[in-house]
Design a protein around this motif. Structure first.
Motif, short mmCIF file in Angstrom:
data_model
loop_
_atom_site.label_atom_id
_atom_site.label_comp_id
_atom_site.label_asym_id
_atom_site.label_seq_id
_atom_site.Cartn_x
_atom_site.Cartn_y
_atom_site.Cartn_z
N LEU A 11 81.70 31.51 24.97
CA LEU A 11 83.09 31.69 25.27
C LEU A 11 82.94 31.92 26.81
O LEU A 11 83.77 31.51 27.52
N GLU A 12 82.38 32.92 27.19
CA GLU A 12 82.25 33.51 28.62
C GLU A 12 81.83 32.41 29.44
O GLU A 12 82.28 32.04 30.77
N LEU A 13 80.64 31.68 29.07
CA LEU A 13 80.35 30.39 29.84
C LEU A 13 81.22 29.27 30.01
O LEU A 13 81.64 28.61 31.02
N LEU A 14 81.99 29.28 28.93
CA LEU A 14 83.07 28.10 29.02
C LEU A 14 84.22 28.45 29.74
O LEU A 14 84.68 27.68 30.79
N GLU A 15 84.43 29.67 29.92
CA GLU A 15 85.44 30.19 30.94
C GLU A 15 85.10 30.05 32.36
O GLU A 15 85.88 29.90 33.05
N ARG A 16 83.98 30.34 32.50
CA ARG A 16 83.17 30.23 33.79
C ARG A 16 83.21 28.98 34.37
O ARG A 16 83.37 28.33 35.39
N GLY A 17 82.93 27.93 33.30
CA GLY A 17 83.00 26.55 33.83
C GLY A 17 84.15 25.88 33.92
O GLY A 17 84.39 25.25 35.17
N MET A 18 85.48 26.31 33.13
CA MET A 18 86.78 26.18 33.54
C MET A 18 87.19 26.53 34.95
O MET A 18 87.88 25.79 35.35
N GLY A 19 86.88 27.76 35.19
CA GLY A 19 87.04 28.35 36.51
C GLY A 19 86.44 27.51 37.71
O GLY A 19 87.13 27.55 38.89
N SER A 79 96.99 19.62 37.86
CA SER A 79 96.21 18.42 37.45
C SER A 79 94.93 18.65 37.54
O SER A 79 94.21 19.18 38.63
N SER A 80 94.11 18.40 36.53
CA SER A 80 92.57 18.56 36.54
C SER A 80 92.07 17.48 37.52
O SER A 80 92.58 16.34 37.11
N ARG A 81 91.33 17.76 38.69
CA ARG A 81 90.83 16.55 39.58
C ARG A 81 89.25 16.51 39.17
O ARG A 81 88.62 15.86 40.09
N SER A 82 88.78 16.72 37.93
CA SER A 82 87.40 16.54 37.51
C SER A 82 87.44 16.51 35.99
O SER A 82 88.15 17.15 35.40
N HIS A 83 86.20 16.00 35.60
CA HIS A 83 86.09 15.83 34.02
C HIS A 83 85.23 17.25 33.75
O HIS A 83 84.72 17.76 34.56
N ALA A 84 85.20 17.59 32.83
CA ALA A 84 84.53 18.93 32.08
C ALA A 84 83.88 18.38 30.78
O ALA A 84 84.33 17.89 29.97
N LEU A 85 82.58 18.63 30.85
CA LEU A 85 81.72 18.66 29.70
C LEU A 85 80.97 20.20 29.30
O LEU A 85 80.68 20.72 30.10
N PHE A 86 81.26 20.51 27.79
CA PHE A 86 80.76 21.65 27.33
C PHE A 86 79.98 21.32 26.26
O PHE A 86 80.37 20.87 25.18
N GLN A 87 78.48 21.41 26.43
CA GLN A 87 77.64 20.98 25.28
C GLN A 87 76.93 22.11 24.61
O GLN A 87 76.63 22.84 25.25
N VAL A 88 77.01 22.15 23.41
CA VAL A 88 76.68 23.21 22.54
C VAL A 88 75.49 22.73 21.65
O VAL A 88 75.79 21.81 20.93
N ALA A 99 71.77 24.68 32.14
CA ALA A 99 71.55 24.84 30.64
C ALA A 99 71.28 26.09 30.41
O ALA A 99 70.09 27.01 30.80
N LEU A 100 71.92 26.93 29.80
CA LEU A 100 71.82 28.33 29.72
C LEU A 100 71.60 29.05 28.00
O LEU A 100 72.48 27.98 27.30
N GLU A 101 70.98 29.84 27.71
CA GLU A 101 70.89 30.15 26.26
C GLU A 101 71.59 31.25 26.16
O GLU A 101 71.77 32.41 26.74
N VAL A 102 72.21 31.35 24.91
CA VAL A 102 73.34 32.23 24.68
C VAL A 102 72.82 32.86 23.17
O VAL A 102 72.38 32.17 22.38
N GLN A 103 73.24 33.98 22.90
CA GLN A 103 72.72 34.71 21.40
C GLN A 103 74.21 34.77 20.88
O GLN A 103 73.96 35.08 19.58
N SER A 104 75.20 34.65 21.37
CA SER A 104 76.61 34.87 20.23
C SER A 104 77.76 33.93 20.95
O SER A 104 77.68 33.36 22.05
N TYR A 105 78.77 34.02 19.95
CA TYR A 105 80.05 33.32 20.26
C TYR A 105 80.45 33.80 21.57
O TYR A 105 81.19 33.12 22.36
#
Length: 142
Positions: free
Chosen positions: A25-33, A46-55, A15-21
């Motif tokens: 987006l950088e965190l989303l890309e990191r998570g997708m990686g 094929s994705s072998r895992s579920h992904a959740l990105f909560q804002v 759970a990280l705090e961000v100050q900008s879009y």
């Protein structure tokens, strides 16, 4: 598992705090990686895992501050979910185990949705999988 505050604790969850879009987006890309990808015999990537990105967005007013300084404001939470696909079990080893976990969590999600739509049922089985437990707040009726 349940946390001391009543919420769900997921090992490795950040759970990280961000100050900008851009930071979000950088965190989303990191998570997708960090997601697990693999060949399933039908799809080479094929994705072998579920992904959740909560804002979670919070707005605080400068006036009307309480003694603790939390202020008056509003908040909203948006959850983006990318589910790994349900697949026929035609493989072995770790991929077989992954497929079993994916199918089990998707089945549990389907059971929760069916229970929510059935007006005769009073219980929704959120605790049947980690996926449904984490999504419980998003799935519940207000």
């Amino acid at each position: 598992r349940e946390g001391s505050g009543g919420g769900v604790v997921v090992p490795g969850l950040l759970a990280l705090e961000v100050q900008s879009y851009e930071e979000a987006l950088e965190l989303l890309e990191r998570g997708m990686g960090a997601r697990s990808w693999g060949d399933n015999g039908v799809n080479a990537a094929s994705s072998r895992s579920h992904a959740l990105f909560q804002v979670s967005v919070e707005s605080r007013s400068g006036c009307g501050m309480d003694p603790e300084g939390s202020g008056l404001g509003s908040s909203a939470k948006l959850t983006f979910v990318d589910l790994a696909g349900s697949e026929r079990v035609q493989t072995y080893g770790n991929v077989l185990q992954e497929t079993g976990h994916i199918n089990k969590s998707l089945s549990a999600l389907g059971n929760c949705i069916a229970a929510m739509l059935d007006t005769r049922r009073k219980h929704v089985p959120y605790r049947n999988s980690r996926l449904t437990r984490v999504l419980q707040e998003s799935l519940q009726n207000p």
